[in-house]
Design a protein around this motif. Structure first.
Motif, PDB file in Angstrom:
ATOM      1  N   ARG A 284       1.129  -1.463  -0.052  1.00  0.00           N
ATOM      2  CA  ARG A 284       0.053  -0.030  -0.308  1.00  0.00           C
ATOM      3  C   ARG A 284       1.048   1.431   0.141  1.00  0.00           C
ATOM      4  O   ARG A 284       0.801   2.018  -0.742  1.00  0.00           O
ATOM      5  N   LYS A 303      -2.803   1.846   9.399  1.00  0.00           N
ATOM      6  CA  LYS A 303      -4.004   1.164   8.642  1.00  0.00           C
ATOM      7  C   LYS A 303      -5.191  -0.034   9.549  1.00  0.00           C
ATOM      8  O   LYS A 303      -5.994  -0.092   9.069  1.00  0.00           O
ATOM      9  N   VAL A 307      -8.539   6.610  11.035  1.00  0.00           N
ATOM     10  CA  VAL A 307      -8.959   8.249  11.748  1.00  0.00           C
ATOM     11  C   VAL A 307      -8.832   7.991  13.487  1.00  0.00           C
ATOM     12  O   VAL A 307      -8.411   9.381  13.720  1.00  0.00           O
ATOM     13  N   THR A 327      -2.407  12.199   7.860  1.00  0.00           N
ATOM     14  CA  THR A 327      -3.564  11.930   7.067  1.00  0.00           C
ATOM     15  C   THR A 327      -3.706  11.545   5.794  1.00  0.00           C
ATOM     16  O   THR A 327      -4.610  11.125   4.920  1.00  0.00           O
ATOM     17  N   TYR A 328      -2.456  12.258   5.156  1.00  0.00           N
ATOM     18  CA  TYR A 328      -1.831  12.142   3.315  1.00  0.00           C
ATOM     19  C   TYR A 328      -0.922  10.912   2.959  1.00  0.00           C
ATOM     20  O   TYR A 328      -1.888  10.223   2.462  1.00  0.00           O
ATOM     21  N   ARG A 329      -0.941   9.548   4.946  1.00  0.00           N
ATOM     22  CA  ARG A 329      -0.349   8.517   4.455  1.00  0.00           C
ATOM     23  C   ARG A 329      -1.811   7.908   4.108  1.00  0.00           C
ATOM     24  O   ARG A 329      -2.050   6.385   3.462  1.00  0.00           O
ATOM     25  N   LEU A 330      -2.983   7.813   5.788  1.00  0.00           N
ATOM     26  CA  LEU A 330      -3.852   7.423   4.985  1.00  0.00           C
ATOM     27  C   LEU A 330      -4.684   6.867   4.001  1.00  0.00           C
ATOM     28  O   LEU A 330      -4.994   6.457   3.527  1.00  0.00           O
ATOM     29  N   GLU A 331      -4.954   8.221   3.347  1.00  0.00           N
ATOM     30  CA  GLU A 331      -5.502   8.742   2.194  1.00  0.00           C
ATOM     31  C   GLU A 331      -4.167   7.935   0.710  1.00  0.00           C
ATOM     32  O   GLU A 331      -5.268   7.207   0.430  1.00  0.00           O
ATOM     33  N   ARG A 332      -3.364   7.842   1.365  1.00  0.00           N
ATOM     34  CA  ARG A 332      -2.692   6.755   0.278  1.00  0.00           C
ATOM     35  C   ARG A 332      -3.199   5.274   0.265  1.00  0.00           C
ATOM     36  O   ARG A 332      -3.429   4.721  -0.562  1.00  0.00           O
ATOM     37  N   ARG A 334      -5.180   4.591   1.258  1.00  0.00           N
ATOM     38  CA  ARG A 334      -7.498   3.887   1.149  1.00  0.00           C
ATOM     39  C   ARG A 334      -7.054   4.086  -0.607  1.00  0.00           C
ATOM     40  O   ARG A 334      -7.684   3.558  -1.255  1.00  0.00           O
ATOM     41  N   ASP A 335      -6.407   4.642  -1.571  1.00  0.00           N
ATOM     42  CA  ASP A 335      -6.267   5.073  -3.119  1.00  0.00           C
ATOM     43  C   ASP A 335      -6.533   3.504  -3.363  1.00  0.00           C
ATOM     44  O   ASP A 335      -5.568   2.752  -3.169  1.00  0.00           O
TER      45      ASP A 335
END
Length: 335
Positions: A284, A303, A307, A327-332, A334-335
């Motif tokens: 991921r 992961k 949040v 926040t940026y890493r969580l978005e990565r 989930r992409d």
């Protein structure tokens, strides 16, 4: 000669005017590099950032080429090391990972692996890796927004390589004014011994990692034992033998992250980490090199709890940008 003297005088005057900005840029770049190495879990000794003093600038501008011409005829615009950063590592194999991390953070203009060049050519002497980097206009490192386009040099060396280079520079430029065969031979011998010592340090590290991976940890006998940084180091070394150790103090911080999420004992951590899909996290995040234990553990916890993990841990540690990074890493993920 007069033309060159005027170039030097003009360059030094210009440099004096630039010094306040360069000092601010040096501090910001040094901070950004420390933050990147910490975020990636890269175990390093120190990061030293400095601005070249005017006397050193003049000395460099006065250098001649082999055919007697001035090497830097255009003055300051040819100097890439007005800001210099030294990253001192414990282990030589980690140098490549640091170079990869910094080339992903800044724009790379030059990459000179002096250690590899020496060994390919069968030579002995100065070892280290030099990068010429530039603050990029896109994805600007935190704190460097006002220094876009600023160039700087990074020297990455082990502690032993750094000691050799510092002493050799001091002797060559301050101790002797002419070549001396006896001194040259002694430096060559010292360089050989340092190369052997660095190789042994790496071998010791590999042995320790193997034994930790193979052996049953003493703390396993009492699963109710409260977590400590030392226990977490042993646990992750056993579970993640292919990943390098993080800095020692980061394992205590990882204990704080776990405690904030209700994980306080060996049994809790063994259950959590023992069921982790580490390869899934790595896929991921698309790491460019194996991250340190604490970095990949932090990503796994992110992961796992999403949040909620961000809200529980955003204020832990001394990174004021942690919430934004998570926040940026969580978005990565989930992409």
């Amino acid at each position: 000669m007069e033309d060159h003297e005027s170039v030097v005088a003009s360059s030094l005057e210009q440099y004096g005017a630039l010094l306040p900005r360069l000092n601010e840029a040096s501090e910001a770049i040094g901070h950004a590099i420390r933050a990147r190495l910490r975020d990636d879990g890269l175990n390093h000794h120190t990061v030293q950032a400095r601005v070249k003093d005017p006397g050193s600038v003049k000395g460099k501008l006065d250098r001649l080429t082999a055919d007697g011409r001035f090497k830097y005829e255009r003055g300051l615009e040819q100097l890439n090391d007005l800001i210099g950063v030294r990253v001192i590592m414990f282990l030589e194999p980690d140098i490549a990972d640091v170079a990869t991390a910094l080339k992903g953070q800044f724009r790379c203009r030059e990459d000179d692996d002096k250690t590899s060049s020496q060994r390919r050519n069968g030579q002995i002497g100065y070892a280290g890796r030099h990068l010429i980097l530039e603050v990029p206009a896109e994805n600007v490192p935190v704190g460097c927004q006002t220094f876009i386009g600023e160039r700087f040099e990074v020297q990455i060396r082990t502690m032993l390589q750094h000691a050799w280079a510092a002493f050799e520079h001091d002797i060559r430029y301050k101790g002797l004014t002419e070549a001396n065969a006896e001194v040259d031979r002694a430096f060559t011998m010292a360089s050989t011994l340092i190369e052997l010592a660095d190789a042994q340090f790496s071998a010791i590290n590999d042995i320790v990692k193997r034994r930790q991976a193979e052996g049953a940890a003493d703390f396993a006998a009492n699963p109710a034992t409260e977590l400590t940084g030392e226990i977490l180091l042993d646990m992750l070394a056993r579970l993640l033998p292919e990943h390098p150790r993080s800095q020692a103090r980061q394992y205590d911080w990882l204990g704080d992250l776990l405690a904030a999420n209700g994980v306080r004992t060996v049994a809790d951590a063994e259950e959590l980490f023992g069921a982790a899909d580490w390869s899934g996290v790595a896929k991921r995040m698309d790491y460019k090199f194996p991250p340190g234990h604490v970095r990949i553990a932090d990503d796994f916890l992110l992961k796992t709890w999403g949040v909620d993990y961000i809200s529980r841990t955003k204020s832990l540690g001394d990174d004021s940008k942690r919430e934004a990074k998570l926040t940026y890493r969580l978005e990565r993920m989930r992409d």
